[in-house]
Design an enzyme around this catalytic site. Structure first.
Site, short mmCIF file in Angstrom:
data_model
loop_
_atom_site.label_atom_id
_atom_site.label_comp_id
_atom_site.label_asym_id
_atom_site.label_seq_id
_atom_site.Cartn_x
_atom_site.Cartn_y
_atom_site.Cartn_z
N ARG A 92 7.63 102.50 100.93
CA ARG A 92 6.83 101.72 101.89
C ARG A 92 6.72 102.42 103.25
NH1 ARG A 92 8.86 95.68 100.14
NH2 ARG A 92 7.33 95.47 98.48
N GLY A 98 3.34 92.71 90.31
CA GLY A 98 4.63 92.48 89.66
C GLY A 98 5.14 93.63 88.81
N LYS A 150 3.98 85.12 80.37
CA LYS A 150 3.39 83.78 80.24
C LYS A 150 1.90 83.71 80.52
CE LYS A 150 7.53 81.22 81.47
NZ LYS A 150 8.20 80.57 82.60
P1 AMP Z 1 5.15 89.06 84.16
O1 AMP Z 1 6.11 88.96 85.30
O2 AMP Z 1 4.49 87.78 83.79
O3 AMP Z 1 4.19 90.22 84.30
O4 AMP Z 1 6.06 89.34 82.87
C1 AMP Z 1 6.81 90.51 82.75
C2 AMP Z 1 7.88 90.25 81.75
O5 AMP Z 1 7.30 89.96 80.49
C3 AMP Z 1 8.77 91.45 81.52
O6 AMP Z 1 10.04 91.15 82.00
C4 AMP Z 1 8.77 91.61 80.00
O7 AMP Z 1 10.05 91.81 79.48
C5 AMP Z 1 8.23 90.28 79.52
N1 AMP Z 1 7.64 90.39 78.19
C6 AMP Z 1 6.67 91.22 77.79
N2 AMP Z 1 6.45 91.08 76.46
C7 AMP Z 1 7.29 90.13 76.01
C8 AMP Z 1 7.56 89.56 74.72
N3 AMP Z 1 6.88 89.94 73.67
N4 AMP Z 1 8.51 88.63 74.64
C9 AMP Z 1 9.20 88.24 75.74
N5 AMP Z 1 9.00 88.74 76.97
C10 AMP Z 1 8.05 89.68 77.11
#
Ligand code: AMP
Length: 396
Positions: A35, A354, A198
């Site tokens: 940063r 993220g 999610k």
């Molecule tokens: P986000 O913060 O919503 O972008 O989610 C990122 C997280 O999604 C990471 O920590 C990944 O480990 C998780 N993730 C990705 N694919 C899967 C999956 N098939 N099952 C469970 N968690 C997942």
């Protein structure tokens, strides 16, 4: 867009909101100076013009109280190292001490103010506090994308005290340009690849980008809610049962708008949420009981590759598997390779929001994509189509 290139800073004090919220170890050494590096071009231009760079930032969450643990004093050596110049550190960010230090600073010098969040007025966007800050500069420069989605005193409210004398720094300008290249002026075909855990956390982004993209690739944990909604058997895979109708609704909307949606074909399923679990490749709609999908399968990756390599504009947000575990990081690494290959062929690629940024850095794709956003939450809100208050304040 008004940037620092529209101003000559000779003899002027630039009050610059930077994002120096950097990680520190237990001895207060900066462990990642990205940063600080990112703010360097803006600071250099101002100093080269013969101006004074007055830097303000927050660090951590001191919750409106003075706390030495969060003092920006700790980062002075690193700032000096990165900028190659002595820094005048001021023990306060407003009031007499700050005003005197700024008034005494010679042309071409750098002043670093103490943590803005030692005052609760900062996060409240307090007008009086903003006015005090405004006394420390002739021109306001916002170069902190990471906090541009917050209507805080230093990121937004302060701007109103500068009339026309306000602008974006190079970093923030680059972020805005990159988002516009995807959302407004992107060369077709435009593809968004969304992963992560999610559907619920990405729904607003999906709804917003359906109007901007030609292809939507859905991967990661999110995909299982779609697979189940379509009647698939997903075993123990992560799923939001209350979002099944929503998933079908998204697919219907995409169809109506002519967006081609690409769901996984096959996945790597495991018999435990564990790096050393047993694995097998199965269709996304036929995951056996007791197994859960943790990464993209070979047919899925083949399909993602052909879509990405035919794309001219790419947005990537979210991993396509549980990339924190090496055995389930392969899909995400492959996607990084495809995005890099498409970029090499001339596509514009933006990675942001993220965990995708963490993945891109961890696997070394940072310099192989067109742009990696510096703001997690700010990027997500931009993709949701929201106008960020820190950006709006410069245009007003
Ligand atoms: P986000 O913060 O919503 O972008 O989610 C990122 C997280 O999604 C990471 O920590 C990944 O480990 C998780 N993730 C990705 N694919 C899967 C999956 N098939 N099952 C469970 N968690 C997942």
């Amino acid at each position: 867009m008004k940037t620092i290139d529209n101003f000559n800073f000779a003899g002027k004090k630039a009050l610059i909101r930077v994002d120096f919220n950097v990680p520190l170890d237990e001895n207060f050494n900066v462990t990642d100076n990205t940063r600080i590096e990112a703010a360097k071009p803006t600071i250099s231009k101002i100093l080269n013009d013969g101006g004074i760079a007055v830097l303000m930032s927050h660090l951590g969450r001191p919750k409106g109280e003075r706390n030495d643990k969060y003092s920006l004093r700790h980062i002075v050596p690193e700032v000096e190292k990165v900028l190659g110049k002595k820094v005048i550190f001021v023990d306060d960010c407003v009031g007499e001490v700050a005003e005197k230090a700024v008034a005494a600073a010679p042309a071409g010098s750098i002043v670093l103010l103490e943590n803005l969040r030692f005052y609760s007025q900062e996060e409240k966007g307090d007008e009086g506090f903003s006015k005090e800050l405004a006394k420390l500069g002739d021109i306001y420069v916002n170069d902190a994308f990471g906090t541009a989605h917050r209507a805080h005193a230093s990121t937004t409210i302060v701007a109103k005290f500068f009339g026309a004398n306000k602008c974006f720094g190079y970093l923030l300008a680059k972020e805005i340009e990159s988002i516009e290249k995807v959302m407004k002026t992107g060369e077709k075909p435009v593809t968004a690849i969304l992963g992560g855990s999610k559907v619920s956390s990405k729904i607003t982004i999906i709804e917003n980008i359906l109007d901007k993209v030609n292809h939507l690739i859905i991967g990661g944990g999110m995909a299982y809610t779609f697979a189940k909604a379509q009647g698939g058997k997903i075993g123990n895979s992560i799923c939001e049962d209350d979002k099944l109708d929503l998933a079908l609704d998204i697919l219907a909307k995409a169809k109506a708008k002519g967006v081609e949606v690409h769901l996984p074909i096959d996945v790597v399923a495991a018999d435990d949420f564990n790096n050393d679990a047993n694995t097998q490749v199965v269709p996304v709609t036929d995951v056996p009981d007791g197994w859960e999908g943790l990464d993209a399968g070979p047919k899925t990756l083949e399909n993602i590759k052909s879509v990405l390599l035919a794309s001219k504009t790419i947005l990537w947000n979210g991993p396509v598997g549980v990339f924190e575990m090496p055995n389930f990081a392969k899909g995400t690494i492959a996607v990084g390779d495809f995005v890099a290959e498409a970029t090499k062929k001339g596509a514009f690629s933006l990675v942001g929001g993220g965990d995708s940024v963490a993945a891109v850095k961890q696997f070394g794709f940072e310099n192989k994509v067109s742009y990696v956003s510096t703001g997690g939450g700010a990027m997500l809100e931009s993709l949701e189509g929201l106008v960020l208050p820190g950006i709006a304040a410069i245009y007003e």
